[in-house]
Enzyme design. Structure first.
Site, mmCIF file in Angstrom:
data_model
loop_
_atom_site.group_PDB
_atom_site.id
_atom_site.type_symbol
_atom_site.label_atom_id
_atom_site.label_comp_id
_atom_site.label_asym_id
_atom_site.label_seq_id
_atom_site.Cartn_x
_atom_site.Cartn_y
_atom_site.Cartn_z
ATOM 1 N N SER A 1 0.815 -1.227 0.000
ATOM 2 C CA SER A 1 0.000 0.000 0.000
ATOM 3 C C SER A 1 0.844 1.270 0.000
ATOM 4 O O SER A 1 0.335 2.357 -0.223
ATOM 5 C CB SER A 1 -0.947 0.001 1.211
ATOM 6 O OG SER A 1 -0.214 -0.172 2.398
ATOM 7 N N ARG A 2 2.146 1.139 0.288
ATOM 8 C CA ARG A 2 3.012 2.332 0.175
ATOM 9 C C ARG A 2 4.459 1.899 -0.052
ATOM 10 O O ARG A 2 4.775 0.704 -0.051
ATOM 11 C CB ARG A 2 2.881 3.236 1.406
ATOM 12 C CG ARG A 2 3.223 2.586 2.715
ATOM 13 C CD ARG A 2 2.729 3.440 3.884
ATOM 14 N NE ARG A 2 2.872 2.713 5.132
ATOM 15 C CZ ARG A 2 3.947 2.792 5.914
ATOM 16 N NH1 ARG A 2 4.955 3.574 5.580
ATOM 17 N NH2 ARG A 2 4.015 2.098 7.028
ATOM 18 N N TYR B 1 18.398 -5.260 12.704
ATOM 19 C CA TYR B 1 17.740 -5.197 11.382
ATOM 20 C C TYR B 1 18.569 -5.942 10.327
ATOM 21 O O TYR B 1 18.051 -6.783 9.585
ATOM 22 C CB TYR B 1 17.551 -3.726 10.991
ATOM 23 C CG TYR B 1 17.055 -3.509 9.581
ATOM 24 C CD1 TYR B 1 15.727 -3.751 9.238
ATOM 25 C CD2 TYR B 1 17.924 -3.057 8.584
ATOM 26 C CE1 TYR B 1 15.275 -3.547 7.934
ATOM 27 C CE2 TYR B 1 17.484 -2.847 7.287
ATOM 28 C CZ TYR B 1 16.161 -3.097 6.961
ATOM 29 O OH TYR B 1 15.725 -2.890 5.670
ATOM 30 N N ALA C 1 18.608 -9.672 10.740
ATOM 31 C CA ALA C 1 17.355 -10.276 10.240
ATOM 32 C C ALA C 1 17.394 -10.378 8.715
ATOM 33 O O ALA C 1 17.025 -11.410 8.142
ATOM 34 C CB ALA C 1 16.159 -9.445 10.700
ATOM 35 N N LYS C 2 17.867 -9.332 8.067
ATOM 36 C CA LYS C 2 17.951 -9.373 6.602
ATOM 37 C C LYS C 2 18.984 -10.409 6.144
ATOM 38 O O LYS C 2 18.805 -11.061 5.115
ATOM 39 C CB LYS C 2 18.298 -7.983 6.056
ATOM 40 C CG LYS C 2 17.178 -6.950 6.213
ATOM 41 C CD LYS C 2 15.901 -7.370 5.491
ATOM 42 C CE LYS C 2 14.964 -6.201 5.221
ATOM 43 N NZ LYS C 2 13.683 -6.648 4.634
ATOM 44 N N ILE D 1 16.769 4.332 0.338
ATOM 45 C CA ILE D 1 15.734 4.808 -0.591
ATOM 46 C C ILE D 1 14.798 5.777 0.144
ATOM 47 O O ILE D 1 14.443 5.537 1.306
ATOM 48 C CB ILE D 1 14.878 3.629 -1.132
ATOM 49 C CG1 ILE D 1 15.755 2.440 -1.578
ATOM 50 C CG2 ILE D 1 13.972 4.100 -2.267
ATOM 51 C CD1 ILE D 1 16.596 2.664 -2.787
HETATM 52 N N1 NAP Z 1 13.666 2.371 2.185
HETATM 53 C C1 NAP Z 1 14.867 1.890 2.335
HETATM 54 O O1 NAP Z 1 15.854 2.640 2.460
HETATM 55 C C2 NAP Z 1 15.095 0.408 2.318
HETATM 56 C C3 NAP Z 1 16.401 -0.041 2.095
HETATM 57 C C4 NAP Z 1 16.645 -1.416 2.072
HETATM 58 C C5 NAP Z 1 15.616 -2.297 2.263
HETATM 59 N N2 NAP Z 1 14.351 -1.836 2.492
HETATM 60 C C6 NAP Z 1 13.306 -2.852 2.688
HETATM 61 O O2 NAP Z 1 12.309 -2.662 1.701
HETATM 62 C C7 NAP Z 1 11.051 -3.101 2.206
HETATM 63 C C8 NAP Z 1 10.024 -2.009 2.017
HETATM 64 O O3 NAP Z 1 10.456 -0.853 2.715
HETATM 65 P P1 NAP Z 1 9.898 0.607 2.365
HETATM 66 O O4 NAP Z 1 11.059 1.487 2.212
HETATM 67 O O5 NAP Z 1 8.877 0.530 1.313
HETATM 68 O O6 NAP Z 1 9.209 0.955 3.766
HETATM 69 P P2 NAP Z 1 7.883 1.751 4.079
HETATM 70 O O7 NAP Z 1 7.667 2.864 3.127
HETATM 71 O O8 NAP Z 1 7.968 2.052 5.542
HETATM 72 O O9 NAP Z 1 6.732 0.671 3.825
HETATM 73 C C9 NAP Z 1 6.740 -0.500 4.576
HETATM 74 C C10 NAP Z 1 5.645 -1.401 4.097
HETATM 75 O O10 NAP Z 1 5.703 -2.605 4.864
HETATM 76 C C11 NAP Z 1 4.443 -2.801 5.497
HETATM 77 N N3 NAP Z 1 4.607 -3.423 6.799
HETATM 78 C C12 NAP Z 1 5.475 -3.097 7.776
HETATM 79 N N4 NAP Z 1 5.326 -3.926 8.820
HETATM 80 C C13 NAP Z 1 4.352 -4.792 8.478
HETATM 81 C C14 NAP Z 1 3.730 -5.882 9.138
HETATM 82 N N5 NAP Z 1 4.070 -6.261 10.376
HETATM 83 N N6 NAP Z 1 2.769 -6.544 8.478
HETATM 84 C C15 NAP Z 1 2.385 -6.173 7.245
HETATM 85 N N7 NAP Z 1 2.901 -5.140 6.589
HETATM 86 C C16 NAP Z 1 3.875 -4.471 7.199
HETATM 87 C C17 NAP Z 1 3.816 -1.420 5.604
HETATM 88 O O11 NAP Z 1 2.430 -1.580 5.700
HETATM 89 P P3 NAP Z 1 1.475 -0.463 6.383
HETATM 90 O O12 NAP Z 1 1.314 0.617 5.360
HETATM 91 O O13 NAP Z 1 0.258 -1.197 6.647
HETATM 92 O O14 NAP Z 1 2.190 0.004 7.611
HETATM 93 C C18 NAP Z 1 4.276 -0.789 4.301
HETATM 94 O O15 NAP Z 1 3.449 -1.179 3.240
HETATM 95 C C19 NAP Z 1 11.283 -3.508 3.661
HETATM 96 O O16 NAP Z 1 11.466 -4.899 3.732
HETATM 97 C C20 NAP Z 1 12.575 -2.786 4.011
HETATM 98 O O17 NAP Z 1 13.269 -3.452 5.039
HETATM 99 C C21 NAP Z 1 14.064 -0.519 2.507
#
Ligand code: NAP
Length: 251
Positions: free
Chosen positions: A11-12, A156, A159-160, A189
């Site tokens: 959703s985001r 974190y 876990a990854k 990001i």
């Molecule tokens: N952004 C970065 O810099 C970055 C870098 C490396 C890896 N990542 C990884 O990329 C993935 C997406 O991150 P993002 O940047 O898109 O983060 P984000 O914008 O915070 O979005 C996180 C998403 O995960 C969902 N979520 C979190 N906890 C959850 C749970 N317990 N059950 C179901 N849904 C859950 C959220 O849902 P809700 O909207 O319902 O809260 C949201 O859709 C993650 O695995 C993160 O670790 C991100």
């Protein structure tokens, strides 16, 4: 045949961008969301406007006890919307970040991170494996922080790291069904991740940009289309790989 991709946390952020990117390439999508029904409905509407099918289902990936219900809801949805009993791609994207020095990391924060990123991914994939079509794809989201030690990310990143090992086992054990499993590891990001720290804190943004060969931090459009491309049949022989998408962070 049109493909169906199930994306957790669609959703985001990166999940949303990936869902839209998959649809732009002609695929149908099931996204999951936790609470924000409106945000999920908006993604569904955008995908439907492209002439593709999309459904949003509620799921907390840390709630393993709820996975049997989710399985049945996915099965019902596949039958009702697509007349199928399987889907083609599973993208384990959902998850939160948390930061604390190693010596100060609490058991609660550690358990929350491992509950979502490891336990959740492990048992959700196990629960859905029977519905994943033969020849299907699994993509698990990791992070650049498994290669580069970023201060404050011990739990974190651990876990990854576990997800990267788990992906190899998925690749091995699901290979008889021609299912591939790979890891995507984004760099920093600009999303809501960690309270939007990379996007909204100029010091963080500058620091990560300065360690990135391409000279800036990433945006969701740097990730979603690349992930969607990995679902292309051209990648059928690629499995058990870690693909970092970081603009050359810390190389
Ligand atoms: N952004 C970065 O810099 C970055 C870098 C490396 C890896 N990542 C990884 O990329 C993935 C997406 O991150 P993002 O940047 O898109 O983060 P984000 O914008 O915070 O979005 C996180 C998403 O995960 C969902 N979520 C979190 N906890 C959850 C749970 N317990 N059950 C179901 N849904 C859950 C959220 O849902 P809700 O909207 O319902 O809260 C949201 O859709 C993650 O695995 C993160 O670790 C991100």
């Amino acid at each position: 045949m049109k493909t169906i991709t199930l994306i957790t946390g669609g959703s985001r952020g990166l999940g949303r961008n990936t869902a839209l990117s998959v649809a732009r390439r002609g695929g149908d999508v099931i996204i999951t969301y936790r609470a924000d029904t409106n945000a999920a409905a908006q993604v569904v509407a955008e995908i439907e406007a492209m002439g593709r099918k999309a459904v949003a289902l509620p799921l907390d990936v840390s709630d393993v006890a709820d996975f049997a219900r989710f399985h049945d809801e996915v099965a019902r949805t596949l039958q009702t919307v697509w007349g199928r009993d399987s889907f083609d791609h599973l993208i384990n994207n959902a998850g939160h970040g948390d930061m604390a020095p190693f010596v100060e990391t609490s058991v609660a924060a550690f358990d929350a991170l491992f509950g979502v990123h490891v336990r959740g991914v492990f048992f959700l994939t196990q629960t859905l494996a029977g519905m994943l079509a033969n020849g299907g794809r699994i993509i698990n989201f990791s992070s650049g922080l498994t290669r580069i030690a970023g201060e404050g990310f011990s739990a974190y990143a651990a876990a990854k790291g576990a997800i990267e090992v788990l992906t190899q086992y998925m690749a091995k054990e699901l290979a008889p069904r021609r299912i591939t499993a790979n890891v995507v590891a984004p760099g920093a990001i600009e999303t809501d991740f960690l309270g939007g720290a990379v996007r909204d804190t100029p010091e963080y943004n500058d620091a990560f940009a300065s360690m990135t060969a391409l000279g800036r931090v990433g945006v969701p459009d740097d990730i979603g289309p690349a992930v969607a491309n990995l679902l292309d049949p051209a990648h059928r022989w690629m499995t058990a790989q870690r693909i970092e998408i970081s603009g050359g962070q810390s190389i």
